[in-house]
Design a protein around this motif. Structure first.
Motif, PDB file in Angstrom:
ATOM      1  N   VAL D  31      71.530 125.008  76.452  1.00 39.22           N
ATOM      2  CA  VAL D  31      71.311 126.307  75.819  1.00 39.22           C
ATOM      3  C   VAL D  31      69.820 126.449  75.576  1.00 39.22           C
ATOM      4  O   VAL D  31      69.244 125.706  74.782  1.00 39.22           O
ATOM      5  N   CYS D  55      69.518 135.518  69.706  1.00 39.68           N
ATOM      6  CA  CYS D  55      68.404 135.470  70.646  1.00 39.68           C
ATOM      7  C   CYS D  55      67.466 134.315  70.354  1.00 39.68           C
ATOM      8  O   CYS D  55      66.544 134.055  71.115  1.00 39.68           O
ATOM      9  N   LYS D  57      66.127 133.549  66.948  1.00 39.37           N
ATOM     10  CA  LYS D  57      65.242 133.759  65.803  1.00 39.37           C
ATOM     11  C   LYS D  57      65.332 132.598  64.822  1.00 39.37           C
ATOM     12  O   LYS D  57      64.317 132.025  64.429  1.00 39.37           O
ATOM     13  N   GLN D 102      68.731 132.413  55.089  1.00 38.81           N
ATOM     14  CA  GLN D 102      69.453 133.677  55.128  1.00 38.81           C
ATOM     15  C   GLN D 102      70.329 133.903  53.896  1.00 38.81           C
ATOM     16  O   GLN D 102      70.328 134.949  53.303  1.00 38.81           O
ATOM     17  N   PRO D 284      72.670 132.472  76.557  1.00 36.78           N
ATOM     18  CA  PRO D 284      71.445 131.671  76.622  1.00 36.78           C
ATOM     19  C   PRO D 284      71.618 130.402  77.450  1.00 36.78           C
ATOM     20  O   PRO D 284      70.631 129.723  77.749  1.00 36.78           O
TER      21      PRO D 284
HETATM   22  N1  LIG Z   1      72.895 123.448  66.968  1.00 36.91           N
HETATM   23  C1  LIG Z   1      73.078 124.211  68.063  1.00 36.91           C
HETATM   24  N2  LIG Z   1      73.702 123.705  69.143  1.00 36.91           N
HETATM   25  C2  LIG Z   1      73.902 124.449  70.257  1.00 36.91           C
HETATM   26  N3  LIG Z   1      73.499 125.726  70.373  1.00 36.91           N
HETATM   27  C3  LIG Z   1      72.867 126.293  69.316  1.00 36.91           C
HETATM   28  C4  LIG Z   1      72.632 125.564  68.125  1.00 36.91           C
HETATM   29  N4  LIG Z   1      72.006 126.377  67.242  1.00 36.91           N
HETATM   30  C5  LIG Z   1      71.850 127.555  67.870  1.00 36.91           C
HETATM   31  N5  LIG Z   1      72.378 127.511  69.126  1.00 36.91           N
HETATM   32  C6  LIG Z   1      72.369 128.593  70.114  1.00 36.91           C
HETATM   33  O1  LIG Z   1      71.050 129.016  70.293  1.00 36.91           O
HETATM   34  C7  LIG Z   1      70.999 130.417  70.422  1.00 36.91           C
HETATM   35  C8  LIG Z   1      70.040 130.985  69.394  1.00 36.91           C
HETATM   36  O2  LIG Z   1      70.601 130.837  68.087  1.00 36.91           O
HETATM   37  P1  LIG Z   1      69.889 131.325  66.755  1.00 36.91           P
HETATM   38  O3  LIG Z   1      70.682 130.851  65.607  1.00 36.91           O
HETATM   39  O4  LIG Z   1      68.479 130.944  66.811  1.00 36.91           O
HETATM   40  O5  LIG Z   1      70.040 132.892  66.888  1.00 36.91           O
HETATM   41  P2  LIG Z   1      69.502 134.042  65.915  1.00 36.91           P
HETATM   42  O6  LIG Z   1      68.544 134.799  66.703  1.00 36.91           O
HETATM   43  O7  LIG Z   1      69.059 133.465  64.641  1.00 36.91           O
HETATM   44  O8  LIG Z   1      70.829 134.883  65.719  1.00 36.91           O
HETATM   45  P3  LIG Z   1      71.391 135.627  64.380  1.00 36.91           P
HETATM   46  O9  LIG Z   1      70.687 136.888  64.283  1.00 36.91           O
HETATM   47  O10 LIG Z   1      72.830 135.829  64.705  1.00 36.91           O
HETATM   48  O11 LIG Z   1      71.174 134.700  63.263  1.00 36.91           O
HETATM   49  C9  LIG Z   1      72.426 130.934  70.273  1.00 36.91           C
HETATM   50  O12 LIG Z   1      72.967 131.173  71.542  1.00 36.91           O
HETATM   51  C10 LIG Z   1      73.153 129.792  69.624  1.00 36.91           C
HETATM   52  O13 LIG Z   1      74.483 129.779  70.088  1.00 36.91           O
END
Ligand SMILES: Nc1ncnc2c1ncn2[C@@H]1O[C@H](COP(=O)(O)OP(=O)(O)OP(=O)(O)O)[C@@H](O)[C@H]1O
Ligand SMILES: Nc1ncnc2c1ncn2[C@@H]1O[C@H](COP(=O)(O)OP(=O)(O)OP(=O)(O)O)[C@@H](O)[C@H]1O
Ligand SMILES: [Mg+2]
Ligand SMILES: [Mg+2]
Ligand code: NI
Lengths: 331, 306, 476, 325, 290
Positions: D31, D55, D57, D102, D284
């Protein structure tokens, strides 16, 4: 738009107690077919409990002590658990606040959607899955065949939310209660979901009770708005009226807190001083008295009734005449 | 996942090796069987001779290396008491142990889990109280006592069941109940806790909101979600049932591994003990790995969580 | 019931092996003594008589010649000859066999079959207990043994005894089938089943429910319920086994002879026998019982006299002396606790250290410093000879002895190296007198063997605690 | 690089997660949550990070404070490298950067008082103890609009907004140079949200702290940020000053985003033209070649599916990654 | 401070204690009091034998005129006094061994769950090892190597039971360690020790408590089992387990020997279980917000 159609849902005097504290206090509102009633208010003011009470799903500590919930001409409040079970999902459905928590993490989403259909129609498994597939198409989830076999964790938050909506809608309920259906979603997905609801209202004449704290969403979709504060309805009005002429100090202050184009960046936003009283701290008078800029002694001892303000517009304040003082005070 | 299994098995091998080493050292520290083998009155030289002939006079590490060497060649050695290959002796007991463990698990799971579910759904009601009393009884009567009470009631007084030994299903009933009672309590408690936990979750309310009746919700949704801790317990209990049946097997004259274990420990029949320990750790490891797989089957999220 | 052709016996454990040269524990020999014949045996009165041997003569002090029966066959049909007897003797004294019984036979130098019915045996020195030891020597078939090897023999033994091994369900039961061609007589039951039932309460339940016809190792307290039950009865017999106290004379407060004597005065033997043994025991003054050669009732005992005991303690300055009382689950907890109480009553501070049998033996036979002050024991050499009792227990240099007295050593040495019975009796009497004075140990009672049996079973148990099925029968 | 360091300098940072699926992990995949991003933040500046859910963040935020290790790239806080720092070095850097998570309910230990929560950084760093500590806590509580006597209460005794203030007080206790705020207000209702925003702005004015502000609420972004970064599938697609950004969004995704923001005015909202995105949402773990947005982009042409557009500067000072602007 | 935090949060939460729980607490306090006061309230010396008053039923009046309210055991000792004194021993064994195994097990579990990597592998494999060794084996061998005694018994029980706590603590720590408030502490600069003891421990206390209360009764039973094998508390010191293991030989003839300690044990285990379940409900955040 304001024609008095016979309401589909008529909630009156709904009252819920938790441990002797009155967390929902005499809430009344009506929703006509094909109408969206928005329920807004500060966190913890009793919106979700009101929604749960309508379906007889209150948590075990809470008790509905009073109230009538007329759906058409039947009173849900008098229903046995068995009758309620038959009504839930078919006559009245709910979308919960937290979609991923409300889906069984270990059951495929397809089976969860289909279950609701089979229970109420006795359809065969194959039929129910076909119907579920159709629902996924309706809520705009691409590639529905694959999605049906997936588990909730394999879907994004927005998809889970739409699955919940699909479950809520599969039996074509007459009333839909949506508890903060778009919180925690980003705006593009939120827009898709709102569009879906609009379509429902337009196509099927479904009545929606929409709980939210996002004034933008209210502005987008609601026909009427009920503003709750500390367990009571503070103001209830057609949506445009409410935004144009808030008739309760709390509503006025709430609307003023929204960042607007005309507020300079990093300038102070309007806020409401103090914090919501807990149910234990409720006094005999107006619950907003402790934070209200217009407060007088009367407010503290006597509970204001809902005064009519105009067509379909009512507000529970002794000092509606002085509302302008607030709007004037605001930046 | 394949790599995970490989790693896990490698670790397991090391763990089993550790078990064998620890048991080897502690057993040998606690004395050798020579004194138990000779007749009363044997002279010091005689004892020394026998000890030398049995090889217990060698330094510990020499014995240990010798043992490992045999082990590598899959030679588990011979019982000093019975003069028969240790593995044969343990193998002859295995079927009975499996029977008893299966019987006890049936009691434990067959009674414990439904009881736990009932207790969770009727929390605070009279059924909850009654079942709690039953469960606590299971937890507060020592097995040596419950076993003999069962014998007196059902074998001696009523004459319904045979008092001891193996044979048909009727022989299995009492030992299974006596052995399963404690596990039954554990299962009931664990099931009660985890079902109650699940019942308080949002998806149960959501399922009700969909119009699903409660029994259906429990069967379709709650049980599966509540099963993970119960599976963990089951994995622990299976190992326990193999070796933990010492007293039950002794009282009911049930020729299982537990009885053999305590007799061999007391007789310092090292090689039998080592084979038993090897077997138990093997079963333990297998059930642990198996439990992981069942987790993954029950809960699809676990597949990715690794 | 008389039509019953199977006899079921509950033993505490299964036989460890059925190779008679490899194990000498009660559970094993209870079974295998019915499969094999021995060279000699004892009759009901305890006299040593021939079994496979018909007669024997001492050619000199160290050479003895046995005449062997010629009408005995093994269960596979081959004839038992002097070769088999000599082979059996040589086999058990061969160190390579690692027989735990070696110590009982290691006085034997060699044995040869001089013809088909004669065996000549030589010992390293004159050995008076030889015949008593040979009572325990089973005869195995040389040809079969050499053919199948020890491992196979262990699980499929063949002997010349009244019963042949039927099926041996490991850990469960051992089934014996009657050897109809047995030379002495037709065996009384078609089938005999020995079951392994470790818990005595379960054995009693088995007896009461008719699952077992004979059970062993009952405690006296349990006899009442068997007596009360219809169809069951209690059988008991005074045995050669003696209950005794060991007292460490080489370490701790008990090095003082007055302390040891005080202990002897403090123990109320008759109370133990009456109250705890319920009469299943007979008082003795020495460490030995009547069926034993060398037993004498002419040595005086210590009568129960707590005041005298306190006096001696005071004299020795041993008030409140801390005594460690070793024991293991093999010994009666009640007896140990009762003795502890009696000793505490006269002013000792006795603490019990229970451990498993292996640890108990290790300490008891280890160096005196770590061997505790006291231990209870129930001794039987299964040879009915004082040489098998007080020699290993108190001869200095022995594993068990925590005591050294040259006079005593000379006496027991002399008694074991002459064949003159009167001389030996005299030596033992003197030796017992020394033991009485020095109290490195104290005889408490002659133990009884207590059995529970089906009321219809005829059997007279014997002093050596054997279970010969040939002696049993169903009541007509 | 120059001697005058920015508060935060991110260079080509990529963060990947290993995912496995299938019962026996037959299919392994990576990912790519964050996929090569660079950004500077100056003292006293507030930079917004917006983008679709998932995405990357939060992943980027966690990486900046050292809770997550990047597979490549460099992150400097006040000139010091975070990537690869361990033990004491990492601890020293952490003094200068704090994070607001958050959900305030989850970022406070339910079993310790909020006084203890705020005191923790001060105690751990040996900054204050005893009376000094007490007065310091009292001061911090007052600063965020709570009362000193609240220190003995437990988190569950506060409302969501109050809890968020406690979290802010703790984050500010060490007077960091940078605070990373991961959606600090999205779960709050409007009036409480306004309180928090006011507080953040006031603190920045007083202490000159810089914020990296993750949000999906563009009205909030417009209100408090100086610069906006738009992220899509692990990459930045647009970086612009606030005014430029809101006046003239350039990237098609940004435009879609802007058009989806509901206005809190029924008349305005209902008459708006909206750009609804259609097409498959890529994951991703399987980022399409070329421009990651081309599967949903209304302007996509053939080149978009082949060549990945780089971030390029535009006349008004913004940088955009798109072939068709 | 951790304990203080825990206790203030407990006291805040426990102001309203339901009646059954009050009853249960009363039972427990009574038991502890009886055990502590045994030397003063027991009618007789618990090891005073009367070989001629063996196995007498409850209510029997002895030669010296004393009444044996619970009857006598196989050595003519007063069963009431033995049960009273035995309470102290049994409670002591259970309490101490639970404390020992909790301390060892929970610390190791937290460490494994927090540091992961090779520490986790080592600790969790050690748990596997300990779980694979039959408890009887360890018990017999420990007694063989160290000799019998109260403290050694506690040691054996603690030694064989800690892996259970480790498993629970480990699983819980894995969950808790990912919560934002732990990350927040980490960002505040708190070290592992501080985080584990100030934040992780209070938050995993609930499940650990459930295990501990379940184990409490089990420890008394295990001691009884060891007594049955002759390896428990050394006579003549009474414990409920050793009284029952003697009594089982006499269930037909003298039922009272097992009945009284058995009933006491039932009430104890019952009370501890109810209390444990209730404490757990109180400590579980979900049940609080429900
Ligand atoms: N520990 C993990 N193991 C595997 N994949 C992960 C992990 N943490 C995040 N991801 C993946 O990485 C990508 C980005 O996640 P992230 O939490 O950074 O998104 P975000 O932009 O903060 O989203 P949101 O607005 O929903 O909080 C996502 O596809 C998520 O599924
Ligand atoms: N299970 C419960 N036990 C005790 N109190 C509860 C429970 N559920 C809700 N409450 C209390 O009832 C009141 C109303 O809660 P409710 O969930 O209806 O609020 P809400 O308006 O939906 O808030 P939000 O916008 O945060 O969802 C709150 O004060 C809350 O603390
Ligand atoms: Mg809500
Ligand atoms: Mg995020
Ligand atoms: Ni502390």
């Amino acid at each position: 738009m304001h024609e008095p159609i016979r309401p589909l849902l008529d909630v009156s005097d709904l009252t819920v107690d938790i441990d002797g504290a009155r967390v929902v206090d005499g809430v009344s509102f009506t929703v006509a077919p094909g109408e969206v009633m928005a329920l807004v208010g500060e966190s913890g003011c009793g919106k979700s409990l009101t929604a749960f009470a309508m379906l007889g799903l209150l948590p075990s500590v809470a008790r509905r002590t009073e109230g009538r919930i007329l759906l058409g001409d039947r009173d849900l409040a008098t229903f046995s658990e068995r009758q309620l079970r038959k009504a839930r999902g078919k006559d009245i459905s709910i979308i919960f606040q937290e979609p991923s928590a409300s889906l069984d993490p270990l059951a495929s989403v397809g089976s969860q959607i289909a279950d609701a259909y089979r229970i109420h129609t006795g359809a065969s498994r194959a039929d129910a899955f076909e119907k579920a597939r159709q629902m996924l198409v309706d809520v705009g989830i691409p590639d529905p065949d694959r999605r049906l076999d997936q588990f909730p964790f394999e879907l994004s938050g927005g998809m889970c939310q739409r699955i919940m909506i699909a479950i809520a809608l599969i039996c074509g309920p007459r009333v839909l209660v949506a508890d903060e259906p778009t919180t925690a979603l980003d705006v593009t997905i939120q827009a898709q979901i709102l569009d879906l609801m609009k379509k429902l209202v337009a196509d099927h004449g479904t009545s929606i009770v929409l709980i939210t704290h996002d004034m933008g969403v209210v502005a987008d979709i609601a026909d009427h708005v009920a503003v709750m504060y500390a367990g009571r309805i503070a103001e209830i009005a057609p949506v445009q009226d409410l935004f144009d002429h808030p008739a309760h100090p709390y509503t006025a202050l709430l609307l003023a807190s929204v960042p607007r184009l005309d507020v300079a960046p990093k300038a102070d936003l309007a806020t409401i001083e103090g914090s919501v009283p807990t149910p234990q701290e409720f006094g005999p008078g107006c619950h907003f008295a402790s934070r209200c800029p217009l407060v007088t002694d009367k407010c503290r001892v006597e509970q204001p009734p809902l005064f009519a303000q105009g067509y379909g517009h009512r507000s529970a304040c002794w000092h509606i005449d002085r509302i302008a003082e607030i709007t004037g005070m605001l930046p | 996942m394949l790599r995970y299994v490989g790693e896990r098995l490698l670790q397991a091998m090391i763990a089993i090796f550790g078990v064998l080493t620890i048991v080897f050292i502690v057993m040998h520290l606690s004395g050798d069987p020579t004194l138990l083998l000779v007749p009363q009155g044997a002279s010091a030289e005689m004892i020394a001779d026998l000890r030398r002939e049995l090889g217990f006079d060698r330094p510990l590490w020499v014995q240990y290396v010798g043992y490992l060497n045999d082990l590598i060649h899959l030679d588990f050695g011979e019982s000093v008491v019975q003069r028969v290959p240790a593995i044969d002796i343990v193998a002859s007991r295995l079927p009975y142990t499996i029977q008893l463990a299966a019987g006890a698990l049936t009691v434990a799971i067959g009674v414990g889990i439904p009881a736990g579910i009932l207790m969770a759904t009727r929390r605070g009601g009279w059924l909850d109280r009654v079942l709690t009393a039953v469960v606590v009884t299971g937890q507060s009567v020592p097995t040596f006592l419950s076993a003999i009470l069962l014998i007196f009631v059902f074998a001696v007084t009523l004459g319904w069941l045979p008092a001891s030994g193996i044979g048909g299903l009727s022989n299995l009933v009492m030992p299974s109940i006596a052995l399963g009672a404690l596990s039954m309590s554990t299962f009931a408690r664990m099931t009660r806790i985890s079902v109650a936990d699940e019942l308080s979750k949002d998806y149960v309310r959501a399922a009700r909101a969909r119009g699903l009746p409660m029994p259906k919700i429990i069967v379709r949704h709650v049980l599966r979600n509540a099963s993970i801790p119960v599976i963990s317990i089951a994995a622990l209990e299976i190992g326990n049932l193999l070796a933990g049946a010492v007293i039950i097997e002794t009282v009911f004259a049930w020729p299982g591994i537990g009885q053999l274990a305590i007799q061999s420990i007391q007789a310092r029949d090292f090689l039998i003990v080592q084979v038993i320990v090897l077997l138990i750790s093997f079963v333990y490891v297998i059930t642990a790995v198996l439990a992981d797989f069942i987790y993954a089957i029950v809960d699809p999220r676990i597949r990715l969580a690794r | 019931q008389s039509a019953k052709t199977t006899l079921t016996i509950d033993l505490p454990n299964e036989p460890a092996t059925l190779d008679p040269h490899l194990q000498w524990n009660t559970d094993s020999y209870s079974v295998y003594r019915n499969i094999f014949d021995n060279l000699l045996t004892r009759d009901v009165s305890g006299e040593i008589v021939g079994q496979i041997a018909t007669e024997w003569t001492y050619l000199d002090d160290t050479t003895i010649e046995f005449k062997i029966r010629d009408d005995v066959s093994f269960q596979d049909g081959t004839k038992l000859t002097a070769e088999d007897v000599a082979y059996s003797i040589l086999r058990i004294i061969d160190p390579a066999l690692k027989s735990p019984q070696l110590s009982q036979f290691n006085q034997i130098d060699t044995a040869v079959a001089t013809d088909a019915t004669t065996v000549k045996m030589t010992t390293k020195s004159p050995y008076p207990a030889l015949l008593a030891q040979l009572v325990k020597l089973s005869i195995v078939p040389k040809a079969y043994m050499e053919k199948v090897g020890a491992q196979e023999f262990n699980v499929k033994p063949i002997g010349s005894g009244p019963y042949a091994l039927g099926e041996w369900q490991k850990g469960v039961q051992t089934e014996l089938k009657a050897n109809d061609g047995y030379w002495r007589a037709k065996p009384p039951f078609e089938t005999v089943v020995f079951r392994a039932v470790p818990d005595v309460s379960t054995r009693i339940a088995d007896l009461k429910t008719g699952k077992a016809d004979l059970i062993r190792d009952l405690s006296p307290d349990q006899t009442d319920s068997i007596k009360e039950t219809e169809n069951t009865k209690v059988l008991s017999v005074a045995t050669e086994r003696v209950g005794y106290m060991y007292i460490n004379a080489q370490a701790g407060p008990t090095t003082d002879v007055r302390v040891r004597q005080a202990i002897a005065y403090a123990i109320d033997r008759s109370a133990l026998i009456e109250a705890l043994l319920q009469g299943y025991g007979a008082q003795v003054n020495i460490i030995g019982a009547p069926p034993v050669f060398g037993y004498t009732d002419e040595v005086a005992g210590y009568d129960y006299d707590p005041d005298k005991a306190r006096e001696l303690i005071k004299e020795a300055g041993a008030e409140g002396a801390k005594l460690e009382f070793l024991t293991s689950p093999s010994y009666s907890r009640a007896l140990v606790e009762a003795i502890q109480q009696m000793l505490n009553d006269v002013g000792f501070d006795v603490s019990i250290s229970a451990s498993d049998q292996a640890t108990f033996l290790k300490r008891r036979q280890g160096n005196p410093e770590n061997a505790g002050s006291l231990a209870f024991g129930a001794w039987s050499c299964a040879c009915q000879d004082a040489d098998g009792i007080i020699f290993p227990l108190f001869r200095s240099g022995s594993q068990w002895a925590k005591y050294a007295n040259p006079d005593y050593d000379a006496l027991v040495d002399s008694a074991r190296s002459t064949l003159d019975k009167d001389q030996r009796m005299a030596d033992y009497k003197k030796a017992y007198e020394i033991l009485r004075e020095d109290v490195p140990g104290l005889g408490l009672y002659q133990a009884f063997a207590v059995y529970g049996a089906n009321a219809k079973l005829n059997w007279e148990p014997t002093a050596n605690e054997s279970m010969f099925i040939m002696d049993m029968s169903w009541q007509q | 690089m120059s001697d005058t360091h920015q508060v935060l300098e991110i260079r080509d940072v990529a963060v990947h997660f290993n995912g496995r699926s299938g019962l026996f992990g037959r299919s392994q995949f990576v990912v790519k949550a964050v996929n090569g991003v660079s950004l500077d933040i100056a003292a006293g500046e507030t930079v917004a990070l917006v983008g679709e859910s998932g995405c990357g963040k939060s992943t980027l935020s966690n990486t900046i404070v050292g809770l997550q290790q990047p597979v490549e790239g460099s992150i400097r806080i006040a000139g010091e490298e975070v990537v690869g720092a361990r033990g004491k070095a990492l601890n020293d850097i952490r003094r200068k950067v704090q994070m607001i998570f958050q959900d305030p309910a989850l970022s406070l230990d339910p079993r310790s008082t909020i006084g203890a929560a705020i005191a923790e950084p001060l105690i751990v760093r040996g900054i204050a103890r005893g009376e000094a500590l007490k007065s310091r806590i009292a001061k911090l509580l007052t600063e965020v609009g709570l009362r000193p006597e609240h220190a003995d209460r437990y988190p569950h005794q506060f409302s969501g907004g109050q809890r968020q203030r406690v979290v802010i007080a703790r984050a500010l206790a060490l007077e960091p140079a940078l605070v990373v705020c991961d959606e600090p207000v999205s779960a709050l209702d409007v009036s409480v949200r306004a309180q928090i925003l006011n507080l953040l702005v006031a603190l920045q004015k007083r202490t000159g702290v810089a914020y990296l502000f993750v949000s999906h609420d563009l009205s909030v972004v417009r209100h408090i940020c100086d610069r906006v970064v738009v992220m899509y599938l692990g990459r930045f697609v647009e970086i612009a000053d606030r005014d430029t950004f809101f006046a003239n969004p350039k990237h098609p995704y940004t435009k879609a985003l802007m058009s989806a923001v509901p206005e809190a005015d029924p008349r305005l909202q209902r008459s708006r033209e909206r750009l609804i995105l259609t097409g498959e949402l890529p994951s991703p773990s399987n980022i399409p070649p070329g421009c990651a947005f081309h599967t949903r982009c209304p302007l996509a042409t053939e080149i978009c599916s082949r060549v990945r557009p780089e971030l390029t500067s535009r006349a008004d000072g913004s940088t955009v990654a798109c072939h068709h602007v | 401070m951790t304990l203080a935090t825990l206790s203030t949060s407990l006291s805040a939460r426990f102001r309203r204690i339901p009646l059954p729980i009050l009853a249960v607490i009363a039972i427990l306090i009574t038991m502890v009091l009886l055990a502590a006061l045994a030397p003063w309230i027991a009618p007789a010396d618990p090891s005073r034998q009367d070989l001629f008053a063996r196995l007498k039923p409850p209510g029997f009046v002895g030669r010296s005129g004393i009444t044996y309210w619970f009857g006598t055991d196989d050595l003519g000792r007063d069963l009431l006094s033995r049960v009273l004194y035995g309470a102290g021993v049994s409670l002591g064994v259970a309490l101490l061994s639970v404390i020992v195994s909790t301390l060892v097990g929970v610390s190791l579990g937290m460490i494994a769950g927090w540091f992961r990597g090779w520490v986790e592998v080592v600790i969790m494999r050690l748990v596997d090892i300990m779980m694979s060794i039959p408890a009887v084996l360890l018990a017999v061998l420990t007694v063989a190597v160290l000799g019998p005694g109260f403290l050694k018994l506690v040691l054996v029980l603690g030694l064989t039971r800690w892996p259970r706590y480790t498993r629970v603590a480990y699983g819980q720590t894995l969950q808790v360690a990912n919560l934002p408030f732990i990350k927040a502490s980490e960002l505040a600069g708190a070290g592992a020790a501080r985080i584990l003891f100030h934040h992780v421990l209070p938050n995993i206390a609930g499940p650990v408590l459930v295990v501990a209360t379940a184990e409490f009764g089990l420890m008394i039973l295990t001691e009884a089992g060891l007594s049955f094998l002759g390896l428990g508390i050394q006579p003549p010191t009474p414990s409920w387990g050793s009284i029952m293991s003697v009594g089982r030989e006499y269930v037909e003839r003298a039922w009272w020997i097992v009945l009284f300690p058995g009933l006491s044990l039932f009430f104890l285990v019952f009370s501890v279980n109810l209390l444990g379940d209730w404490l757990r409900d109180q400590l579980d955040p979900r049940s609080r917000t429900r």
